[in-house]
Design an enzyme around this catalytic site. Structure first.
Site, PDB file in Angstrom:
ATOM      1  N   GLU A  64      77.885  35.083   5.356  1.00  0.00           N
ATOM      2  CA  GLU A  64      77.859  36.215   4.419  1.00  0.00           C
ATOM      3  C   GLU A  64      79.218  36.396   3.735  1.00  0.00           C
ATOM      4  O   GLU A  64      79.279  36.711   2.559  1.00  0.00           O
ATOM      5  CB  GLU A  64      77.466  37.506   5.143  1.00  0.00           C
ATOM      6  CG  GLU A  64      76.000  37.557   5.570  1.00  0.00           C
ATOM      7  CD  GLU A  64      75.024  37.510   4.405  1.00  0.00           C
ATOM      8  OE1 GLU A  64      75.429  37.700   3.246  1.00  0.00           O
ATOM      9  OE2 GLU A  64      73.830  37.247   4.653  1.00  0.00           O
ATOM     10  N   CYS A 246      62.684  36.574  -8.566  1.00  0.00           N
ATOM     11  CA  CYS A 246      63.034  37.696  -9.447  1.00  0.00           C
ATOM     12  C   CYS A 246      64.464  37.481  -9.942  1.00  0.00           C
ATOM     13  O   CYS A 246      65.355  38.282  -9.704  1.00  0.00           O
ATOM     14  CB  CYS A 246      62.895  39.009  -8.673  1.00  0.00           C
ATOM     15  SG  CYS A 246      62.922  40.450  -9.748  1.00  0.00           S
ATOM     16  N   CYS A 253      57.348  36.128 -12.634  1.00  0.00           N
ATOM     17  CA  CYS A 253      56.492  37.232 -12.188  1.00  0.00           C
ATOM     18  C   CYS A 253      55.107  36.752 -11.745  1.00  0.00           C
ATOM     19  O   CYS A 253      54.530  37.306 -10.813  1.00  0.00           O
ATOM     20  CB  CYS A 253      56.359  38.269 -13.302  1.00  0.00           C
ATOM     21  SG  CYS A 253      57.924  39.034 -13.714  1.00  0.00           S
ATOM     22  N   CYS A 262      54.975  46.144  -8.604  1.00  0.00           N
ATOM     23  CA  CYS A 262      56.100  46.150  -9.536  1.00  0.00           C
ATOM     24  C   CYS A 262      55.793  46.972 -10.789  1.00  0.00           C
ATOM     25  O   CYS A 262      54.940  46.624 -11.596  1.00  0.00           O
ATOM     26  CB  CYS A 262      56.447  44.710  -9.923  1.00  0.00           C
ATOM     27  SG  CYS A 262      57.853  44.636 -11.034  1.00  0.00           S
TER      28      CYS A 262
END
Ligand code: SF4
Length: 451
Positions: A64, A246, A253, A262
């Site tokens: 991370e 996305c 989509c 959505c």
């Protein structure tokens, strides 16, 4: 609630997930997709197979920290090399403590006492491994935090997001949430750039997504949505969706596992008016989560109307004079002088050719003079400004700085005694230069002297 204090009506309930059945369905759709489609990444494999929670936490933590501001494809190789060198938190802390004990006591980065020009060996190793990833202080803070866990927390990693953030240097809210959910199973959400994009589209949030109030709102939403039994997978799934489906410019989509939830997509498909009252109705009342009235929905953008950011600040413009000092080494091969940058600030602790920030509008002749004075301080003898050969300009863009290096070179005859009172400096061959912790910008500078 803080967001709504003093805000005009109506309250933005339509930007929320308020139906428990819908939340449950969204979790299910997202996790099913993630189980099927997730990318194989080394830290994910380790987090899924390693039985020891602290070892999982270390792997997630390293990945991370590396992933902040850096693409996954670039990070994989750095991550693998780091984990090979320091496979556990104890190994990293141990290396760090050994250097402390052997050094002169000027912790945390003691230098070899035999020469004030030698760099701290561990810091050098960390920097060399990190070189190319950018934001170099991240590696150093990881090392400091490992030492803190071993020496101050009896080797025990904090296990909640709150404690991780509070106790470990360099661990912010996002990293703490990622470690706690993925490694220790805490049901806490995460918000990074990918999550911001997905949530803003799911709920048509068009207010400035970089503002603290909207970020807080999104954290509340992420915490409410996170799956209670698989929080780590849910968080990774949401981020994975943002990274692979996305995406910012051309989201897929049609392939999206949560498309039925959505509202941006619904807005795009049905336009206005919608078959049911929907979020676009909020804007009329000055809703704090809708796009501002001055920037209404643009049908040519579709779902990419969201998220919206306030205009970016222009990067700072800087000019820096730098000089490639070259001498013949013992076998006749050229050697270059590199010096170490301060241990804080931009490119902290990295090595560079002697450099000097230039005042705006300085004439070329004056630039040479100030650079010659600066070089004199390194070399302990006068440098004639006319002797500096002008090479050209090298532009390097940092995230917030537009940096131009004005490059000179100076070939030297005979040996040069470096001033021992100056900061660390050393002569390196070309090969050693590339193996040193130097920035990409300095590699460009050296390249410019050869063209
Ligand atoms: Fe993003 Fe499109 Fe999925 Fe909505 S439907 S979450 S805009 S990919």
């Amino acid at each position: 609630a803080a967001l709504l204090a003093g805000a005009p009506a109506p309250p933005p309930t339509r930007h929320l997930f308020s139906d428990p059945a819908e939340i449950e369905a969204l979790r299910g759709h997202l996790l099913t997709w993630y189980d099927r489609c997730k990318r194989d990444l080394p830290w994910r494999t380790l987090a899924a197979t390693e039985p020891d929670a602290d070892r999982r936490a270390y792997a997630v933590w390293v990945s991370e920290i590396m992933l902040q501001q850096t693409q996954v494809a670039t990070v994989i190789d750095y991550y693998n090399r780091w984990m090979q060198k320091w496979p556990t938190l104890q190994a990293l802390a141990q290396a760090s403590l050994e250097v402390s004990i052997a050094g002169t006591g000027c912790c945390p980065c003691p230098r070899d006492s035999s020469s004030n020009t030698a760099p701290c060996l561990l810091e050098q190793e960390v920097n060399e491994l990190w070189a190319g990833l950018g934001y170099y202080s991240r590696g150093k803070r990881l090392q400091e935090a490992a030492r803190k866990v071993v020496s101050e927390l009896a080797g025990q990693m904090p296990r909640t997001a709150e404690d991780l953030q509070k106790l470990l240097p360099g661990v912010g809210r996002y990293t703490a949430g990622a470690i706690a959910s993925i490694s220790y199973g805490q049901a806490t959400g995460v918000v990074d750039g990918n999550v911001i994009r997905v949530l803003c589209r799911l709920r048509c949030i068009g207010a400035d997504s970089s503002s603290p109030a909207i970020i807080d709102w999104l954290w509340d939403m992420a915490n409410a949505l996170v799956d209670r039994s698989r929080p780590g997978d849910f968080n990774q799934a949401l981020m994975e969706l943002g990274a692979t489906v996305c995406v910012p410019k051309a989201p897929l989509c049609g392939e999206c596992p949560v498309k039925q939830h959505c509202r941006a997509r619904r807005r795009k498909l049905f336009g206005k008016p919608t078959p049911v009252p929907d979020v676009e109705d909020c804007g009329v009342g000055g809703c704090p989560l809708c796009p501002p009235a001055a920037e209404p929905w643009d049908s040519s953008l579709g779902v990419t109307n969201f998220p919206r950011k306030a205009a970016k600040k222009q990067p700072r413009v800087m000019r820096t004079a730098t000089c490639v000092l070259e001498r013949r080494g013992c076998h006749g091969a050229p050697e270059y002088l590199i010096v170490q940058r301060p241990s804080s600030g931009l490119l902290a602790g990295l090595w560079e050719f002697p450099s000097l920030p230039l005042a705006q509008g300085l004439q070329e002749e004056k630039q040479r003079e100030v650079l010659a004075d600066h070089l004199q301080a390194w070399m302990g003898r006068p440098v004639v400004a006319r002797g500096l050969r002008y090479i050209g300009e090298v532009v390097h863009i940092f995230s917030h700085i537009h940096q131009t290096y004005v490059v000179y070179s100076l070939p030297l005859d005979g040996d040069v005694t470096l001033d021992p009172a100056s900061s660390p400096s050393r002569w390196v061959t070309e090969e050693e230069f590339h193996a040193s912790a130097v920035s990409t910008a300095m590699k460009k500078v050296l390249g410019a002297t050869w063209t």
